[in-house]
Structures are given as structure tokens and as C-alpha cells.
Design a protein around this motif. Structure first.
Motif, PDB file in Angstrom:
ATOM      1  N   TRP A 196     -81.835  -7.506  35.566  1.00  0.00           N
ATOM      2  CA  TRP A 196     -82.559  -7.215  36.803  1.00  0.00           C
ATOM      3  C   TRP A 196     -81.703  -6.453  37.811  1.00  0.00           C
ATOM      4  N   SER A 197     -81.152  -5.368  37.421  1.00  0.00           N
ATOM      5  CA  SER A 197     -80.395  -4.506  38.317  1.00  0.00           C
ATOM      6  C   SER A 197     -79.257  -5.244  39.003  1.00  0.00           C
ATOM      7  N   THR A 206     -67.742  -8.406  44.454  1.00  0.00           N
ATOM      8  CA  THR A 206     -68.966  -8.983  44.983  1.00  0.00           C
ATOM      9  C   THR A 206     -70.145  -8.527  44.145  1.00  0.00           C
ATOM     10  N   LEU A 207     -71.017  -9.477  43.793  1.00  0.00           N
ATOM     11  CA  LEU A 207     -72.170  -9.184  42.971  1.00  0.00           C
ATOM     12  C   LEU A 207     -73.450  -9.355  43.774  1.00  0.00           C
ATOM     13  N   PHE A 208     -74.475  -8.604  43.403  1.00  0.00           N
ATOM     14  CA  PHE A 208     -75.771  -8.745  44.035  1.00  0.00           C
ATOM     15  C   PHE A 208     -76.843  -8.376  43.023  1.00  0.00           C
ATOM     16  N   ALA A 209     -78.081  -8.719  43.346  1.00  0.00           N
ATOM     17  CA  ALA A 209     -79.223  -8.360  42.516  1.00  0.00           C
ATOM     18  C   ALA A 209     -80.239  -7.629  43.365  1.00  0.00           C
ATOM     19  N   VAL A 210     -81.011  -6.751  42.728  1.00  0.00           N
ATOM     20  CA  VAL A 210     -82.092  -6.033  43.393  1.00  0.00           C
ATOM     21  C   VAL A 210     -83.411  -6.559  42.847  1.00  0.00           C
ATOM     22  N   LEU A 211     -84.281  -7.024  43.729  1.00  0.00           N
ATOM     23  CA  LEU A 211     -85.538  -7.605  43.295  1.00  0.00           C
ATOM     24  C   LEU A 211     -86.532  -6.515  42.901  1.00  0.00           C
ATOM     25  N   GLY A 212     -87.245  -6.762  41.807  1.00  0.00           N
ATOM     26  CA  GLY A 212     -88.353  -5.915  41.410  1.00  0.00           C
ATOM     27  C   GLY A 212     -89.677  -6.577  41.771  1.00  0.00           C
ATOM     28  N   THR A 213     -90.779  -6.010  41.312  1.00  0.00           N
ATOM     29  CA  THR A 213     -92.099  -6.570  41.580  1.00  0.00           C
ATOM     30  C   THR A 213     -92.828  -6.810  40.263  1.00  0.00           C
ATOM     31  N   ASP A 214     -93.760  -7.767  40.291  1.00  0.00           N
ATOM     32  CA  ASP A 214     -94.507  -8.075  39.066  1.00  0.00           C
ATOM     33  C   ASP A 214     -95.494  -6.972  38.719  1.00  0.00           C
ATOM     34  N   HIS A 245     -91.519 -14.698  46.735  1.00  0.00           N
ATOM     35  CA  HIS A 245     -90.414 -14.816  45.775  1.00  0.00           C
ATOM     36  C   HIS A 245     -89.897 -16.247  45.776  1.00  0.00           C
ATOM     37  N   PRO A 246     -89.761 -16.873  44.589  1.00  0.00           N
ATOM     38  CA  PRO A 246     -89.197 -18.225  44.532  1.00  0.00           C
ATOM     39  C   PRO A 246     -87.672 -18.185  44.596  1.00  0.00           C
ATOM     40  N   VAL A 247     -87.119 -18.758  45.632  1.00  0.00           N
ATOM     41  CA  VAL A 247     -85.664 -18.790  45.776  1.00  0.00           C
ATOM     42  C   VAL A 247     -85.061 -19.851  44.871  1.00  0.00           C
ATOM     43  N   THR A 248     -85.723 -21.006  44.776  1.00  0.00           N
ATOM     44  CA  THR A 248     -85.293 -22.089  43.894  1.00  0.00           C
ATOM     45  C   THR A 248     -86.518 -22.644  43.166  1.00  0.00           C
ATOM     46  N   ARG A 249     -86.286 -23.639  42.328  1.00  0.00           N
ATOM     47  CA  ARG A 249     -87.403 -24.270  41.620  1.00  0.00           C
ATOM     48  C   ARG A 249     -88.274 -25.115  42.547  1.00  0.00           C
ATOM     49  N   SER A 250     -87.818 -25.350  43.765  1.00  0.00           N
ATOM     50  CA  SER A 250     -88.617 -26.100  44.744  1.00  0.00           C
ATOM     51  C   SER A 250     -89.462 -25.180  45.615  1.00  0.00           C
ATOM     52  N   ALA A 251     -89.581 -23.926  45.211  1.00  0.00           N
ATOM     53  CA  ALA A 251     -90.247 -22.928  46.050  1.00  0.00           C
ATOM     54  C   ALA A 251     -91.714 -23.232  46.293  1.00  0.00           C
ATOM     55  N   ASN A 252     -92.334 -24.018  45.426  1.00  0.00           N
ATOM     56  CA  ASN A 252     -93.763 -24.303  45.587  1.00  0.00           C
ATOM     57  C   ASN A 252     -94.039 -25.793  45.680  1.00  0.00           C
ATOM     58  N   GLN A 312     -78.055 -19.205  41.422  1.00  0.00           N
ATOM     59  CA  GLN A 312     -77.470 -17.911  41.098  1.00  0.00           C
ATOM     60  C   GLN A 312     -78.433 -16.794  41.497  1.00  0.00           C
ATOM     61  N   VAL A 313     -77.894 -15.627  41.785  1.00  0.00           N
ATOM     62  CA  VAL A 313     -78.696 -14.535  42.318  1.00  0.00           C
ATOM     63  C   VAL A 313     -79.705 -14.005  41.313  1.00  0.00           C
ATOM     64  N   GLY A 314     -79.481 -14.238  40.032  1.00  0.00           N
ATOM     65  CA  GLY A 314     -80.400 -13.745  39.025  1.00  0.00           C
ATOM     66  C   GLY A 314     -81.406 -14.759  38.539  1.00  0.00           C
ATOM     67  N   PHE A 315     -81.589 -15.868  39.270  1.00  0.00           N
ATOM     68  CA  PHE A 315     -82.524 -16.909  38.844  1.00  0.00           C
ATOM     69  C   PHE A 315     -83.923 -16.331  38.597  1.00  0.00           C
ATOM     70  N   CYS A 316     -84.428 -15.577  39.536  1.00  0.00           N
ATOM     71  CA  CYS A 316     -85.715 -14.906  39.375  1.00  0.00           C
ATOM     72  C   CYS A 316     -85.583 -13.515  39.970  1.00  0.00           C
ATOM     73  N   GLY A 317     -85.897 -12.513  39.185  1.00  0.00           N
ATOM     74  CA  GLY A 317     -85.661 -11.139  39.619  1.00  0.00           C
ATOM     75  C   GLY A 317     -86.877 -10.412  40.127  1.00  0.00           C
ATOM     76  N   HIS A 318     -87.977 -11.124  40.431  1.00  0.00           N
ATOM     77  CA  HIS A 318     -89.205 -10.441  40.812  1.00  0.00           C
ATOM     78  C   HIS A 318     -89.811 -11.013  42.092  1.00  0.00           C
ATOM     79  N   LEU A 319     -90.538 -10.158  42.770  1.00  0.00           N
ATOM     80  CA  LEU A 319     -91.458 -10.558  43.824  1.00  0.00           C
ATOM     81  C   LEU A 319     -92.861 -10.517  43.241  1.00  0.00           C
TER      82      LEU A 319
END
Length: 596
Positions: A196-197, A206-214, A245-252, A312-319
Motif C-alpha cells: 500500500w505505497s 522514517t516510514l509512512f503509508a499512503v491511503l488508497g480508496t476502495d 478509515h478504520p484506525v484500529t479494530r475498535s473502529a466500529n 502499525q501504519v499498514g494495518f488497513c491501507g484504504h478509505l
């Protein structure tokens, strides 16, 4: 103000000199004159050798004593708790600052944005680079200095949203970057560097991720704003579409995400995605019967035992676009701690998520602890027949807060217009601002002192409604000994738009003066356990009161323009417009200069 303070100081010194007269012989006068001239020249030379970064403005509204509070320049004003070294990295964490004080060591120049969490913070300097600091950011790392550290460079970031575990950064081009809120996670090797980029940024290690879309965005469509709660993120596009976007598994867990099915990283194979259905907390219907999710949802819950790190920053890579809001033209998205809100182009409001304190504002008859579907919030209750109400903006407590504020413009049947600020949710510490200490308020109530206020407009020679320029809501701070946050909201800071009605001339904005430049009134109320209201006392306040300085003068947020530098000292612009912005954090308050 400094000019007046200097004249007072001079008069006091002169009076003291007359009370203690000393006669100096003529033979010593010439020697004293030469020595004084030499000392003045040496002081001027030493001062000229120091680099000056805060050379745009010299506005000082915290105190008339520079010796006590330091040279203000473009330094931020801070007060409240320093528990996690968020307002003064060099000061002891047990210290509380009782009144607005300059903190030149925090960040030395104007910012594009500032975001505060319970134990870490992030900011964007005028160059668009991201810096982070705070005890949870540094962790066990023995850093030489715990001042803001550069974590993302060269991405032209314009705004930030922070959660306890991650930092989200929106660029001017509409990309959303994800960074860890912990230094050792950013520096540690990742097993998902090609997912996911996920790239190594221009800042070393330093590492980062770029979010994509569904689903693909339309041609020219981009993200324009972001807002984050504790476990979820909302994003708005230039075409008015809402994504989550779900930041963690508790997002919902409180139905705040607006959807259940997502795709996450396969911990065993970084090239694969796993479908996951995020569970909502079981609720009860009107008869008291428990409403349980479907068996499929329970099967997805079994995946929680997998070795998946959702920090981790790559947990979910989409909006993911919120299904219920497809086709709805949205103007603003706001994520509370466990709630979500949107404002449509025509001023209607929809909300969903946690509601145990009435923070959604759905009324006294809605007693469900959570709402899973975006539901319209009626803001025209108890108004005169024929009144047209339109929501202008929303402010909600993030990362632990359960308060919500709606700024509503009302067109009266007689042709007049008023602006009300309505509040709902947990006002246990007076956060509702209506002179009460209610811990649950489902019907939005008017905030005293800033609702229905009219002010004289110098340009039109008439009365116009006074609107809030900016509101910031803080959660209750974490208890130091237990590390647990109380289930309540903290304090609120409201900045009123008094400048637009005074119509200052362009020259007064460019050549700013502390004595005669108009400013915006700053009011605060709510929890005051750590002196975050700046009153010098610890008693909480249930109605808005002006913020005062150490000299008992009214604090005003100024505007101006001039030369602006980045944190590296490089000049970003020579005549950039800037303004002071007041923000509320957990147990603390900051007023900083912001690039407009």
C-alpha cells in the motif's frame, strides 16, 4: 501593550531615582560616559551576531514583563498541565502553568496546523513538514532533546489528525499519509515495506503509508479535509463525498465507522488482503432485549486472535466510502471520540456512533447507547414558528471527549438573523456552557454568552450576529497514577469573530501593533483540574469566561502578516498572512500563530 508597559517601568525607575539622589563628581562623569558607550556598543554587537527567526511580528499579549515570560515574537502561549511534556519539553512533567505564558522553545515560528492527543502531539510548520513530540512519541528512547522532531519532510502537508496510535497528514495535493505516533515504531524495521505505497520518507529511517480508496475517485477529485476520533478517521473529497478509515479494530465498536466490511493486511503474507467484518458493541432494544450481531460477524471476531498489530501504519491501507451517504453533498466532516457527524451543503446535520451521554443531539427520546445509521439531527427545536435554521459548523471532542457543539444560523420570521451555539453530551464539568453540570444532555442547549449575541458593525452601521471564528473541544486528561481517562469531556475554548465586524484597514494588518491592533476575543469553560482555563484556580466553570493573562488583561487572538520561516530557519514567505489560534488539549491550552 509593551509600549505602555515600558513607559510605566520608566516612570517607576525615575521616581526611584529622585527618592535616592546621588551626586557624582565631575571627574568621574566622563569615565562613566565612556564606559556606558562601550558597554552599549558591545551589547549591540553581541545581539547582532545572534540569528533572528521570529522577526515578523513582536506582538505580546500575555504579559507586560518580558523578563518573566521571555521575548514573545511568534512563540506560542501555553498554560495547563505539562504531564507528557506537550507544552514545555524542558520543564518537569509535574508542573502546571497557571496562566498564559510564552514558550519559545516549543516551536519558534508559525504553523500550518497543530494536533494534540493525550500523550503526544504533532504539528506542520510553515514549510509543510511534520514534527512530533510528547512522552508516548519518544517512549523509552533516550533522546537528547524532547522538542518536536521531524518525521515527514517534503510532502507539503496542510492539516493533521491524530489518534492515540497514529498520525494522519493531508497534503495540498489531496493525499493522506499515515505515520506512527511512536518513534520506535517508525525507526523499527517493517515487514510490510512494499504494501500500500509504504515508502521510506525523505527523513532518514522514517516510514509512512499512503491511503488508497476502495473505489476510484473521479477525475480531478481529491481529499480536502480529515478528522479523527480515537479509532476511526473521516475524510471529505472536493466533490462532497464522505469516506471512513478504520484506525484500529475498535473502529466500529460504537458503530461510528458507518460500515462494517473492510480489507486489512494479511499478517502472514503482505501481498494479500483479508476481509474483516468489524463488530459493533451489542446494544439493547426498547424492550431491554440484547441485539446481537449476525453469526458471520462472530466468525470475523475470531480473527482477533491472529497476530495482527493494528497499531502499525499498514494495518488497513484504504478509505471506504460510507454507503449511507452516497449521493449526499457534504460540506464538513467531524469525527468525535466515538461519534461521526457531517454537515450538508444546505446546512443539515447527520450523526451516528456512541450516544450514551446524548452527544449525538438526537433528543431526549432517543436513549440507545449507539446509532449505526447516519441520522438527521433537528436543531430547530424550541424556536419560533417560521424560523429557518442552518448549521454552519460542528466542533466535537476528539480522542476521549463526549461533547458536541453546533454553530447554527437562524433566520427569524421578522427578517432578522441570529447565531446560536448549541451543545449536547457529557457536561459533568460544566462543558455544556449553560450554567449546569449535567453528565447527559440529549437535547442541544444554548451556550450562554455566545448565543444570540449581536455586535455593532462599523461598516454598515448596524447590528450583526457575532459568530464563533473557531472552537476547540478537549477530552478529560488521563489520570496520572492509573493512566485511565475519565468518561467525561474536558474544557472548551471559543474564539469569537470580532475582527470581521471592526473592519481594520489593510495597513493595520500588515504593520501590526500590540496596542491598537484588533483581535478576537477568547472564551473558555469546563474542566479546570490542571489550570487549563488559565484562571489561576482549579475550580471548573460552567459558563464561558474571558481568558486573562498573568497581568489580568484580556487575551486576544491577533492577526497579522510578515516574514515567515520554517523550523529549519529558511524563509517560506515575506508577506504571509498569519493569525493566532487557540486550541484545547487534554488538560492544557495553546495559542499559536497559524499560517492562513
Amino acid at each position: 501593550m509593551f509600549a505602555r508597559a515600558s513607559s510605566k517601568l520608566g516612570s517607576r525607575a525615575f521616581s526611584s531615582a529622585r527618592a535616592h539622589t546621588v551626586t557624582i563628581p565631575k571627574s568621574y562623569r566622563a569615565q562613566l560616559l565612556v564606559a556606558s558607550s562601550t558597554l552599549a556598543g558591545l551589547s549591540l554587537y553581541v545581539a547582532s551576531q545572534r540569528p533572528v527567526y521570529n522577526d515578523a511580528l513582536t506582538t505580546g499579549n500575555a504579559s507586560s514583563s518580558k523578563q518573566q515570560h521571555g521575548d514573545p515574537g511568534l512563540s506560542p502561549l501555553v498554560w495547563g498541565s505539562n504531564l507528557n511534556h506537550l507544552i514545555d519539553p524542558g520543564r518537569d512533567s509535574n508542573d502546571c502553568i497557571k496562566s498564559p505564558t510564552y514558550a519559545p522553545e516549543l516551536f519558534p515560528s508559525p504553523l500550518r496546523d497543530l494536533a494534540l492527543s493525550s500523550s503526544h502531539a504533532a504539528c506542520v510548520d510553515a514549510s509543510g513538514d511534520v514534527y512530533q513530540w510528547g512522552d508516548s512519541f519518544f517512549g523509552s528512547e533516550q533522546a537528547e532533546s524532547k522538542r518536536p522532531q521531524l518525521t515527514l519532510r517534503g510532502k507539503n502537508i496542510v492539516s493533521l489528525a491524530v489518534t492515540p496510535s497514529k498520525v494522519f497528514a493531508l497534503s495540498a495535493s489531496g493525499k493522506i499519509y499515515v505515520l506512527s505516533s511512536t518513534l520506535h515504531r517508525e525507526l523499527a524495521p517493517h515487514s510490510i515495506q512494499n504494501i500500500w505505497s509504504l515508502f521510506s520518507s525523505s527523513t532518514p529511517q522514517t516510514l509512512f503509508a499512503v491511503l488508497g480508496t476502495d473505489i476510484p475517485l473521479a477525475w480531478g477529485e481529491r481529499f480536502t479535509s480529515i478528522s479523527a476520533g480515537s479509532d476511526h478517521l473521516l475524510a471529505l473529497t472536493s466533490l462532497g463525498r464522505t469516506f471512513a478509515h478504520p484506525v484500529t479494530r475498535s473502529a466500529n465498536w460504537h458503530s461510528q465507522l458507518g460500515l462494517r466490511k473492510i480489507l486489512i493486511l494479511d499478517p502472514g503474507d503482505s501481498s494479500k488482503r483479508l476481509p474483516l467484518e468489524l463488530l459493533a458493541k451489542p446494544t439493547r432494544d426498547s424492550l431491554g432485549n440484547e441485539i446481537v450481531p449476525s453469526p458471520e460477524a462472530y466468525r470475523s471476531e475470531a480473527q482477533s486472535s491472529d497476530p495482527l498489530d493494528d497499531k502499525q501504519v499498514g494495518f488497513c491501507g484504504h478509505l471506504f466510502e460510507v454507503p449511507a451517504l452516497r449521493g449526499v453533498d457534504v460540506q464538513q466532516v467531524v469525527a468525535g471520540d466515538r461519534t461521526s457527524f457531517i454537515v450538508t451543503r444546505d446546512g443539515r446535520v447527520l450523526g451516528w456512533g456512541a450516544n450514551e451521554y446524548g452527544q449525538l443531539g438526537l433528543g431526549a427520546n432517543v436513549t440507545l447507547p449507539s446509532i449505526s445509521t447516519p441520522t438527521e439531527i433537528v436543531l430547530s427545536m424550541f424556536t419560533e414558528k417560521g424560523t429557518v435554521s442552518r448549521c454552519m459548523s460542528i466542533a466535537a471532542g476528539t480522542a476521549g471527549g463526549d461533547l458536541t457543539f453546533f454553530t447554527v444560523e437562524r433566520e427569524l420570521p421578522n427578517g432578522g438573523t441570529v447565531v446560536d451555539v448549541l451543545a449536547c453530551g457529557n457536561g459533568q464539568w460544566g462543558g455544556l456552557g449553560n450554567a449546569s453540570y449535567s453528565n447527559a444532555q440529549g437535547v442541544p442547549v444554548k451556550v450562554k454568552s455566545i448565543s444570540g449575541v449581536l455586535e455593532y458593525d462599523e461598516k454598515t452601521n448596524s447590528l450583526r450576529p457575532l459568530k464563533p471564528h473557531y472552537m476547540s473541544v478537549a477530552p478529560a486528561p488521563v489520570t496520572k497514577n492509573t493512566g485511565i481517562r475519565p468518561s467525561s469531556s474536558g474544557h472548551v475554548i471559543a474564539t469569537l469573530d470580532t475582527i470581521s465586524l471592526s473592519h481594520p484597514s489593510p495597513n493595520s494588518i500588515i504593520a501590526i501593533s500590540a496596542a491598537d491592533t484588533p483581535g478576537r476575543d477568547v472564551l473558555t469553560w469546563g474542566l479546570n483540574q490542571h489550570h487549563q482555563l488559565g484562571t489561576g484556580k482549579r475550580a471548573s466553570i460552567n459558563v464561558p469566561v474571558p481568558v486573562e493573562t498573568a497581568d489580568r488583561e484580556r487575551l486576544m487572538c491577533k492577526v497579522g502578516s510578515g516574514k515567515v520561516r520554517g523550523f529549519d530557519g529558511g524563509v517560506v514567505g515575506r508577506r504571509m498572512k498569519i493569525e493566532q489560534r487557540a486550541v484545547a488539549g487534554p488538560g492544557l491550552s495553546i495559542v499559536y500563530w497559524r499560517v492562513v
